[in-house]
Design an enzyme around this catalytic site. Structure first.
Site, PDB file in Angstrom:
ATOM      1  N   SER A 179     -14.206  73.958 -13.415  1.00 54.97           N
ATOM      2  CA  SER A 179     -13.110  73.633 -12.511  1.00 54.97           C
ATOM      3  C   SER A 179     -11.769  73.463 -13.216  1.00 54.97           C
ATOM      4  O   SER A 179     -10.727  73.628 -12.590  1.00 54.97           O
ATOM      5  CB  SER A 179     -13.445  72.370 -11.717  1.00 54.97           C
ATOM      6  OG  SER A 179     -13.849  71.332 -12.578  1.00 54.97           O
ATOM      7  N   HIS A 207     -16.533  75.813  -7.135  1.00 58.58           N
ATOM      8  CA  HIS A 207     -15.368  76.692  -7.250  1.00 58.58           C
ATOM      9  C   HIS A 207     -15.743  78.172  -7.202  1.00 58.58           C
ATOM     10  O   HIS A 207     -14.886  79.029  -7.394  1.00 58.58           O
ATOM     11  CB  HIS A 207     -14.601  76.400  -8.541  1.00 58.58           C
ATOM     12  CG  HIS A 207     -13.753  75.176  -8.461  1.00 58.58           C
ATOM     13  ND1 HIS A 207     -12.528  75.154  -7.824  1.00 58.58           N
ATOM     14  CD2 HIS A 207     -13.959  73.922  -8.908  1.00 58.58           C
ATOM     15  CE1 HIS A 207     -12.013  73.940  -7.905  1.00 58.58           C
ATOM     16  NE2 HIS A 207     -12.861  73.169  -8.553  1.00 58.58           N
ATOM     17  N   LYS A 238     -13.700  73.008  -0.527  1.00 61.82           N
ATOM     18  CA  LYS A 238     -12.717  73.804  -1.278  1.00 61.82           C
ATOM     19  C   LYS A 238     -12.439  75.105  -0.525  1.00 61.82           C
ATOM     20  O   LYS A 238     -11.752  75.067   0.478  1.00 61.82           O
ATOM     21  CB  LYS A 238     -13.215  73.991  -2.707  1.00 61.82           C
ATOM     22  CG  LYS A 238     -13.121  72.659  -3.448  1.00 61.82           C
ATOM     23  CD  LYS A 238     -13.659  72.646  -4.830  1.00 61.82           C
ATOM     24  CE  LYS A 238     -13.428  71.258  -5.434  1.00 61.82           C
ATOM     25  NZ  LYS A 238     -14.421  70.889  -6.419  1.00 61.82           N
TER      26      LYS A 238
HETATM   27  C1  LIG Z   1     -14.897  69.547  -6.567  1.00 61.87           C
HETATM   28  C2  LIG Z   1     -16.222  69.648  -7.201  1.00 61.87           C
HETATM   29  C3  LIG Z   1     -17.294  68.906  -6.717  1.00 61.87           C
HETATM   30  C4  LIG Z   1     -17.113  67.895  -5.618  1.00 61.87           C
HETATM   31  O1  LIG Z   1     -16.999  68.498  -4.381  1.00 61.87           O
HETATM   32  P1  LIG Z   1     -16.421  67.657  -3.129  1.00 61.87           P
HETATM   33  O2  LIG Z   1     -16.931  68.381  -1.958  1.00 61.87           O
HETATM   34  O3  LIG Z   1     -14.944  67.666  -3.262  1.00 61.87           O
HETATM   35  O4  LIG Z   1     -16.979  66.277  -3.263  1.00 61.87           O
HETATM   36  C5  LIG Z   1     -18.522  69.077  -7.295  1.00 61.87           C
HETATM   37  N1  LIG Z   1     -18.699  69.951  -8.316  1.00 61.87           N
HETATM   38  C6  LIG Z   1     -17.686  70.678  -8.832  1.00 61.87           C
HETATM   39  C7  LIG Z   1     -17.943  71.626  -9.949  1.00 61.87           C
HETATM   40  C8  LIG Z   1     -16.418  70.541  -8.285  1.00 61.87           C
HETATM   41  O5  LIG Z   1     -15.407  71.252  -8.789  1.00 61.87           O
END
Ligand SMILES: *Cc1c(COP(=O)(O)O)cnc(C)c1O
Length: 389
Positions: A179, A207, A238
């Site tokens: 990320s 991502h 996301k």
């Molecule tokens: C953003 C992210 C999460 C968390 O996801 P949310 O739905 O925002 O809680 C988990 N794993 C990775 C790799 C992320 O980038």
């Protein structure tokens, strides 16, 4: 006493010039946002496909809210499973080409919930050093032993696997796309290695979903590894544009998690509107060529940053870091960009190593070429102004 301790800690952040107020958006999430009454180009969000304010998602959320209300009323196992929750899970399983899927409140709770309950003291988790905080916390909550391997280092992974002969379950866990750097996990090698040593693989595609693979199915689809990755995690927060996390895998995996996944058992399920908007997102992703626009924009912007002489690390995806180094400098860079009409957040320790502080950019499908050119001009201007090499 608490206030004194907090004051000391906050002073330390301020001394390092990394204490930040939250940036308040006065508009919907989109390619442009309003901050302090001014419209700026938004390169800070994870809203890759522009779905966060998509009319079809909004309409679905409104309709489901009018029909089913604003709250689910209970945890899933007691009375909080609506038909619409089940429908979303069926759609997600089809999307990921797995037998079943289970939705959690967020990607974060999904990772902690799965990792905590799946592995016991007879097991071991082998984790990439740059995995997301929610994976790290899940590992901390689990009673399993743990081994960390250097980032995407396949020799290091093999050594860890060789050390772990005596365990019952061996789980290799990795982000699909990392990320903060935007590099893609070496999933074909990881899968091969895991198969050689009898380990199972879990990939967190937070991502990668919506970004990689056909219609955004994620890294397993991107590398054509269907059937060889036992546990796929995804987020709905996301690229999908709404909120939530899910695990996709076998029917048995999901059945077990329904009985033992603690965030699933002890925290209330999504409002119906959230489930409905997520379903609409999966439909829009099949219908519109958002992914192509995202990648065309990402390639254009990345090339532009490189031509300006910025260090964009090993990025292979629309996440493009601009690595500045010093934490305070990265924050100042971000502030000055905002003054020049571009919003992208400074990121420092503990999210990345202290000397690898950066601003992270994510272009989206909704940006125009004019937006990207304007943003690049701002990057150039701020670079000169701050005397960055
Ligand atoms: C953003 C992210 C999460 C968390 O996801 P949310 O739905 O925002 O809680 C988990 N794993 C990775 C790799 C992320 O980038």
């Amino acid at each position: 006493m608490l206030e004194k301790v907090l004051a000391e800690r906050i002073d330390e952040l301020k001394t390092k010039k990394i204490f930040r107020a939250l940036t308040i958006l006065e508009s919907a999430q989109g390619p442009h946002v309003r901050i302090n009454g001014r419209e700026v180009i938004n390169l800070a969000s994870n809203n890759y496909l522009g779905l966060a304010a998509h009319p079809k998602l909004i309409a679905a959320a409104v309709k489901a809210t009018e029909q089913f209300g604003v709250g689910a009323g209970a945890v899933r196992t007691i009375a909080g499973t609506l038909q619409i929750h089940r429908e979303l899970e069926e759609k997600l399983a089809a999307f990921k080409k797995t037998e079943a899927a289970l939705v959690f409140q967020s990607g974060f709770t999904c990772n902690t919930g799965v990792l905590e309950c799946l592995l016991t003291k007879d097991d071991v988790i082998i984790s990439d050093e740059l995995n997301h905080a929610s994976i790290i916390d899940g590992i901390r909550l689990s009673k399993a032993d743990r081994r960390i391997y250097a980032h995407s280092d396949m020799d290091a992974l093999e050594k860890r696997l060789q050390e772990c002969g005596g365990y019952r379950l061996k789980l290799v866990v990795t982000d699909g796309v990392f990320s903060m750097d935007g590099d893609i996990a070496r999933l074909p090698d990881i899968v091969k290695m895991a198969e050689k040593y009898g380990a199972v693989v879990m990939v967190d595609d937070a991502h990668a979903s919506g970004v990689l693979g056909r219609h955004g199915r994620g890294s397993v689809d991107h590398f054509d590894l269907h059937g060889r990755v036992a546990i796929q995690i995804g987020t709905l927060s996301k690229a999908i544009g709404v909120l939530g996390g899910y695990v996709a895998g076998s029917r048995r995996l999901v059945d077990y998690l329904i009985h033992r996944g603690r965030p699933f058992l002890f925290s209330t399920s999504h409002p119906p509107g959230v489930a409905a908007a997520n379903i609409a997102a999966l439909e829009v992703m099949q219908e519109e060529d958002l992914q192509e626009r995202l990648w065309a924009n990402a390639r254009y912007f990345k090339k532009g940053l490189k031509e300006l002489g910025f260090n964009t690390g090993n990025s292979e995806t629309p996440i493009t870091p601009v690595i500045i180094g010093d934490g305070a400098k990265a924050m100042a860079f971000s502030d000055t960009l905002l003054e020049n009409g571009v919003f992208c957040t400074g990121i420092g320790f503990p999210t990345v190593a202290e000397d690898k502080s950066r601003v992270r950019t994510i272009v989206t499908a909704g940006h125009t070429r004019a937006d990207l050119d304007k943003a690049l001009a701002a990057f150039e201007k701020v670079k000169k102004k701050m005397g960055l090499s």
